[in-house]
Design a protein around this motif. Structure first.
Motif, PDB file in Angstrom:
ATOM      1  N   VAL A  86       1.261  -1.307   0.197  1.00 54.91           N
ATOM      2  CA  VAL A  86      -0.276  -0.016  -0.031  1.00 54.91           C
ATOM      3  C   VAL A  86       1.043   0.851  -0.039  1.00 54.91           C
ATOM      4  N   GLU A  87       0.599   1.919  -1.115  1.00 55.59           N
ATOM      5  CA  GLU A  87       1.858   2.787  -0.765  1.00 55.59           C
ATOM      6  C   GLU A  87       1.320   4.391   0.155  1.00 55.59           C
ATOM      7  N   ASN A  88       0.582   4.303   0.900  1.00 56.18           N
ATOM      8  CA  ASN A  88       0.490   5.040   1.414  1.00 56.18           C
ATOM      9  C   ASN A  88       1.191   5.111   2.700  1.00 56.18           C
ATOM     10  N   ASP A  89       1.303   2.997   3.191  1.00 61.48           N
ATOM     11  CA  ASP A  89       1.975   2.780   4.398  1.00 61.48           C
ATOM     12  C   ASP A  89       3.231   2.397   4.104  1.00 61.48           C
ATOM     13  N   LEU A  90       4.165   3.415   4.279  1.00 64.17           N
ATOM     14  CA  LEU A  90       5.516   4.216   4.537  1.00 64.17           C
ATOM     15  C   LEU A  90       6.098   3.300   5.413  1.00 64.17           C
ATOM     16  N   ALA A  91       5.067   2.538   6.817  1.00 63.99           N
ATOM     17  CA  ALA A  91       6.603   2.474   8.259  1.00 63.99           C
ATOM     18  C   ALA A  91       6.255   0.088   7.469  1.00 63.99           C
ATOM     19  N   ALA A  92       4.711  -0.084   7.002  1.00 65.69           N
ATOM     20  CA  ALA A  92       4.594  -1.254   6.478  1.00 65.69           C
ATOM     21  C   ALA A  92       5.996  -1.692   5.016  1.00 65.69           C
ATOM     22  N   LEU A 128       5.672   0.760  -7.365  1.00 68.56           N
ATOM     23  CA  LEU A 128       6.228   1.331  -5.962  1.00 68.56           C
ATOM     24  C   LEU A 128       7.717   1.385  -6.501  1.00 68.56           C
ATOM     25  N   PRO A 129       8.313   2.035  -6.256  1.00 66.47           N
ATOM     26  CA  PRO A 129      10.105   2.029  -6.032  1.00 66.47           C
ATOM     27  C   PRO A 129       9.817   2.648  -5.173  1.00 66.47           C
ATOM     28  N   PHE A 130      11.451   1.724  -4.454  1.00 64.21           N
ATOM     29  CA  PHE A 130      12.601   2.238  -4.106  1.00 64.21           C
ATOM     30  C   PHE A 130      13.975   1.573  -4.103  1.00 64.21           C
ATOM     31  N   THR A 131      14.815   2.726  -3.531  1.00 59.19           N
ATOM     32  CA  THR A 131      16.222   1.844  -3.296  1.00 59.19           C
ATOM     33  C   THR A 131      16.812   1.588  -2.207  1.00 59.19           C
ATOM     34  N   LEU A 132      17.592   0.222  -2.380  1.00 63.26           N
ATOM     35  CA  LEU A 132      18.078   0.133  -1.454  1.00 63.26           C
ATOM     36  C   LEU A 132      19.417  -0.215  -1.678  1.00 63.26           C
ATOM     37  N   GLN A 133      20.490   0.257   0.037  1.00 63.18           N
ATOM     38  CA  GLN A 133      22.058  -0.189  -0.095  1.00 63.18           C
ATOM     39  C   GLN A 133      22.270  -0.896   0.952  1.00 63.18           C
ATOM     40  N   LEU A 134      22.821  -2.066   0.841  1.00 62.69           N
ATOM     41  CA  LEU A 134      22.865  -3.311   1.856  1.00 62.69           C
ATOM     42  C   LEU A 134      24.416  -3.320   1.461  1.00 62.69           C
ATOM     43  N   THR A 135      24.985  -4.547   2.502  1.00 61.04           N
ATOM     44  CA  THR A 135      26.332  -5.101   2.652  1.00 61.04           C
ATOM     45  C   THR A 135      26.361  -6.561   3.239  1.00 61.04           C
ATOM     46  N   GLY A 136      27.080  -6.688   2.598  1.00 59.24           N
ATOM     47  CA  GLY A 136      27.686  -8.489   2.779  1.00 59.24           C
ATOM     48  C   GLY A 136      28.142  -9.176   2.074  1.00 59.24           C
ATOM     49  N   SER A 137      28.143 -10.707   2.590  1.00 60.01           N
ATOM     50  CA  SER A 137      29.391 -11.975   1.919  1.00 60.01           C
ATOM     51  C   SER A 137      28.196 -11.574   0.587  1.00 60.01           C
ATOM     52  N   TYR A 138      28.821 -12.382  -0.420  1.00 61.53           N
ATOM     53  CA  TYR A 138      28.151 -13.077  -2.230  1.00 61.53           C
ATOM     54  C   TYR A 138      26.985 -13.988  -1.173  1.00 61.53           C
ATOM     55  N   PRO A 139      27.346 -14.897  -0.540  1.00 66.14           N
ATOM     56  CA  PRO A 139      26.250 -15.129  -0.492  1.00 66.14           C
ATOM     57  C   PRO A 139      24.867 -15.017   0.111  1.00 66.14           C
ATOM     58  N   GLN A 140      25.609 -14.153   1.347  1.00 66.98           N
ATOM     59  CA  GLN A 140      24.334 -13.325   1.648  1.00 66.98           C
ATOM     60  C   GLN A 140      23.639 -12.058   1.132  1.00 66.98           C
ATOM     61  N   VAL A 141      24.507 -12.440  -0.058  1.00 67.63           N
ATOM     62  CA  VAL A 141      23.122 -10.916  -0.559  1.00 67.63           C
ATOM     63  C   VAL A 141      22.800 -11.642  -1.465  1.00 67.63           C
ATOM     64  N   LEU A 142      23.592 -12.925  -2.021  1.00 64.92           N
ATOM     65  CA  LEU A 142      22.587 -13.789  -2.598  1.00 64.92           C
ATOM     66  C   LEU A 142      20.932 -13.933  -1.890  1.00 64.92           C
ATOM     67  N   ASN A 143      21.388 -14.833  -1.360  1.00 66.33           N
ATOM     68  CA  ASN A 143      20.501 -15.141  -0.499  1.00 66.33           C
ATOM     69  C   ASN A 143      19.080 -13.839   0.182  1.00 66.33           C
ATOM     70  N   TYR A 144      19.807 -12.158   0.128  1.00 64.03           N
ATOM     71  CA  TYR A 144      18.725 -11.487   0.130  1.00 64.03           C
ATOM     72  C   TYR A 144      17.635 -11.209  -0.666  1.00 64.03           C
ATOM     73  N   LEU A 145      18.928 -11.115  -2.497  1.00 59.01           N
ATOM     74  CA  LEU A 145      17.902 -11.467  -3.581  1.00 59.01           C
ATOM     75  C   LEU A 145      16.925 -12.149  -3.909  1.00 59.01           C
ATOM     76  N   ARG A 146      17.007 -13.776  -3.165  1.00 56.56           N
ATOM     77  CA  ARG A 146      16.540 -14.879  -3.411  1.00 56.56           C
ATOM     78  C   ARG A 146      15.317 -14.653  -2.458  1.00 56.56           C
TER      79      ARG A 146
END
Length: 193
Positions: A86-92, A128-146
């Motif tokens: 829901v576009e207006n529910d920023l927290a969720a 609804l677009p979002f920008t994310l910046q995250l850090t982690g190891s290669y497996p962690q990043v892949l697990n997050y994307l998965r």
């Protein structure tokens, strides 16, 4: 003229059988010509009725398949409606991205909700677009994307930028230090206004 007509009537009386046969021949010939045209029309109607019958039988035979397809589509729409952002529910919306952080081991540096484009007339959903910046190891990043890919909300990665970071994660003694990656993502979630 009257004399010829009288002779004609005399000839008809003398040859009554031939006259009756000729009249019958003309009447039956006209009737046959009419009925032949009527038969073509009836044959055309019969072919059309057979075609419609075949289509009806095919529709009846495929009705179970159509019912299953309708039920599947209805279930998919219900799933979308239950898990749409829901576009207006920023927290969720932001919490949705943070929920995958602990399970995958990445660290979310920033999550920002951008303004969505105007809703196209006749469409119920928007991106609804979002920008994310995250850090982690290669497996962690892949697990997050998965996790994002298989999460309950429909998402699409619009762009990403992957780079190495100078800092390292805490490593256990005796184990190699994993390389730290930084990834910047632009993600769209299916949403309703």
């Amino acid at each position: 003229m009257a004399r010829q007509f009288t002779q004609f009537l005399e000839a008809v009386r003398n040859n009554l059988l031939v006259t009756i046969s000729m009249v019958c021949l003309v009447v039956f010939g006209a009737a046959g010509f009419y009925l032949h045209g009527f038969q073509d029309e009836l044959t055309s109607d019969l072919r059309e009725a057979e075609k419609q019958g075949t289509n009806i039988i095919a529709a009846i035979a495929g009705q179970a398949r159509l019912s299953a397809a309708i039920q599947s589509a209805t279930g998919a729409v219900a799933h979308l409606d239950a898990n749409v952002a829901v576009e207006n529910d920023l927290a969720a919306n932001l919490a949705y991205f943070y929920q995958f952080e602990t399970g995958t081991g990445v660290r979310l540096v920033s999550v920002n909700q951008l303004s969505s484009p105007p809703l196209v007339a006749g469409n119920r959903y928007s991106a609804l677009p979002f920008t994310l910046q995250l850090t982690g190891s290669y497996p962690q990043v892949l697990n997050y994307l998965r996790a994002l890919e298989h999460g309950p909300r429909v998402s699409r990665i619009r762009s990403f930028n992957l780079s190495r970071e100078g800092a390292t994660l805490d490593a256990q003694p005796g184990k190699p230090i994993p390389e730290v990656l930084s990834i910047d993502l632009t993600i769209e979630l299916l949403s309703i206004p």
